[in-house]
Design a protein around this motif. Sequence first.
Motif, PDB file in Angstrom:
ATOM      1  N   ARG A   1       0.833  -1.206   0.000  1.00 15.98           N
ATOM      2  CA  ARG A   1       0.000   0.000   0.000  1.00 15.98           C
ATOM      3  C   ARG A   1       0.867   1.255   0.000  1.00 15.98           C
ATOM      4  O   ARG A   1       0.573   2.238  -0.695  1.00 15.98           O
ATOM      5  CB  ARG A   1      -0.931  -0.005   1.206  1.00 15.98           C
ATOM      6  N   ALA A   2       1.956   1.231   0.760  1.00 13.93           N
ATOM      7  CA  ALA A   2       2.860   2.382   0.792  1.00 13.93           C
ATOM      8  C   ALA A   2       3.467   2.638  -0.580  1.00 13.93           C
ATOM      9  O   ALA A   2       3.602   3.796  -1.009  1.00 13.93           O
ATOM     10  CB  ALA A   2       3.959   2.144   1.821  1.00 13.93           C
ATOM     11  N   MET A   3       3.815   1.576  -1.297  1.00 15.67           N
ATOM     12  CA  MET A   3       4.403   1.759  -2.627  1.00 15.67           C
ATOM     13  C   MET A   3       3.366   2.214  -3.640  1.00 15.67           C
ATOM     14  O   MET A   3       3.664   3.017  -4.527  1.00 15.67           O
ATOM     15  CB  MET A   3       5.084   0.464  -3.079  1.00 15.67           C
TER      16      MET A   3
ATOM     17  N   ASN B   1       5.735  -1.910 -12.169  1.00 18.47           N
ATOM     18  CA  ASN B   1       6.419  -3.201 -12.285  1.00 18.47           C
ATOM     19  C   ASN B   1       7.499  -3.343 -11.215  1.00 18.47           C
ATOM     20  O   ASN B   1       7.666  -4.417 -10.623  1.00 18.47           O
ATOM     21  CB  ASN B   1       7.046  -3.353 -13.672  1.00 18.47           C
ATOM     22  N   PHE B   2       8.229  -2.255 -10.970  1.00 18.39           N
ATOM     23  CA  PHE B   2       9.259  -2.317  -9.928  1.00 18.39           C
ATOM     24  C   PHE B   2       8.619  -2.559  -8.569  1.00 18.39           C
ATOM     25  O   PHE B   2       9.133  -3.342  -7.752  1.00 18.39           O
ATOM     26  CB  PHE B   2      10.069  -1.027  -9.889  1.00 18.39           C
ATOM     27  N   ALA B   3       7.509  -1.883  -8.293  1.00 18.34           N
ATOM     28  CA  ALA B   3       6.837  -2.064  -7.006  1.00 18.34           C
ATOM     29  C   ALA B   3       6.398  -3.510  -6.824  1.00 18.34           C
ATOM     30  O   ALA B   3       6.536  -4.082  -5.727  1.00 18.34           O
ATOM     31  CB  ALA B   3       5.635  -1.124  -6.903  1.00 18.34           C
ATOM     32  N   GLU B   4       5.895  -4.140  -7.891  1.00 19.90           N
ATOM     33  CA  GLU B   4       5.480  -5.534  -7.801  1.00 19.90           C
ATOM     34  C   GLU B   4       6.686  -6.449  -7.586  1.00 19.90           C
ATOM     35  O   GLU B   4       6.650  -7.379  -6.757  1.00 19.90           O
ATOM     36  CB  GLU B   4       4.738  -5.945  -9.074  1.00 19.90           C
ATOM     37  N   GLU B   5       7.763  -6.199  -8.328  1.00 19.81           N
ATOM     38  CA  GLU B   5       8.954  -7.026  -8.185  1.00 19.81           C
ATOM     39  C   GLU B   5       9.584  -6.852  -6.802  1.00 19.81           C
ATOM     40  O   GLU B   5      10.052  -7.825  -6.186  1.00 19.81           O
ATOM     41  CB  GLU B   5       9.971  -6.665  -9.274  1.00 19.81           C
ATOM     42  N   PHE B   6       9.586  -5.634  -6.306  1.00 24.06           N
ATOM     43  CA  PHE B   6      10.153  -5.387  -4.986  1.00 24.06           C
ATOM     44  C   PHE B   6       9.297  -6.021  -3.898  1.00 24.06           C
ATOM     45  O   PHE B   6       9.816  -6.494  -2.877  1.00 24.06           O
ATOM     46  CB  PHE B   6      10.295  -3.880  -4.754  1.00 24.06           C
ATOM     47  N   SER B   7       7.977  -6.047  -4.099  1.00 26.30           N
ATOM     48  CA  SER B   7       7.100  -6.728  -3.147  1.00 26.30           C
ATOM     49  C   SER B   7       7.450  -8.208  -3.049  1.00 26.30           C
ATOM     50  O   SER B   7       7.423  -8.801  -1.955  1.00 26.30           O
ATOM     51  CB  SER B   7       5.631  -6.565  -3.567  1.00 26.30           C
TER      52      SER B   7
END
Length: 232
Positions: A110-112, A208-214
């Motif tokens: 949520r923060a991202m 995409n970065f947020a998903e990969e970082f998650s």
Amino acid sequence: MNSDMSIMHLVLGASPIVQGVLIILVMASVLSWALILGKSRQLRRARRMAEDFEQDFWGSSDISGTYSKLTMRRGTLDGMERIFEAGFSEFGRLRRKTDNDEIIMDGSGRAMRIAVSREADIIENHLPFLATVGSISPYIGLFGTVWGIMNSFTALGNVQQATLAMVAPGIAEALIATAVGLFAAIPAVLFYNRFANEVDRLLSRYENFAEEFSTVLQRQAIRRFSGETEPS
């Protein structure tokens, strides 16, 4: 073309309404080009910083070290850096408070998402102005043209014999308004479409970065709860 039919002479001899239309269109064009140059620099910088950060991030196994480096310059973070900082700081904060991995991952995700939304507001700022200039400038120019031609033909009613030489200057000055309207609208439309496409691609990259970082954070949470040692 003689001096009496020069563009400057026609503009200076135009009616106040047509001159007002020309001033509005010139101002819109100047503001559009200032925005175009500024937005070009902004998006170019955002792409470069995203590329640099992704290269550094995926080339390093020390996420905590990357976070520590960013916190030292928190006031100057940009784009993907802010997304990473928001997600990892929330991940660390929740991990100290709870052992529920679902709560931790939901909070960091949520923060991202909020950080991505804020970045969207930043890079999309002022784009509606270009869209507005591109859509209404031709109509403003057309209004000036219609008004100028109407005045020209109205003036013919006061003479007994009309000639082309009498009506040509009025029609020419009126058509200048249409030309200036197109001059303001065409670059605005072209660059709006270009910027909108670049913004969409950049936001997709952020998401995409947020998903990969998650996924990376989830692996760290699983290691912690299973008793495995986290990578340094």
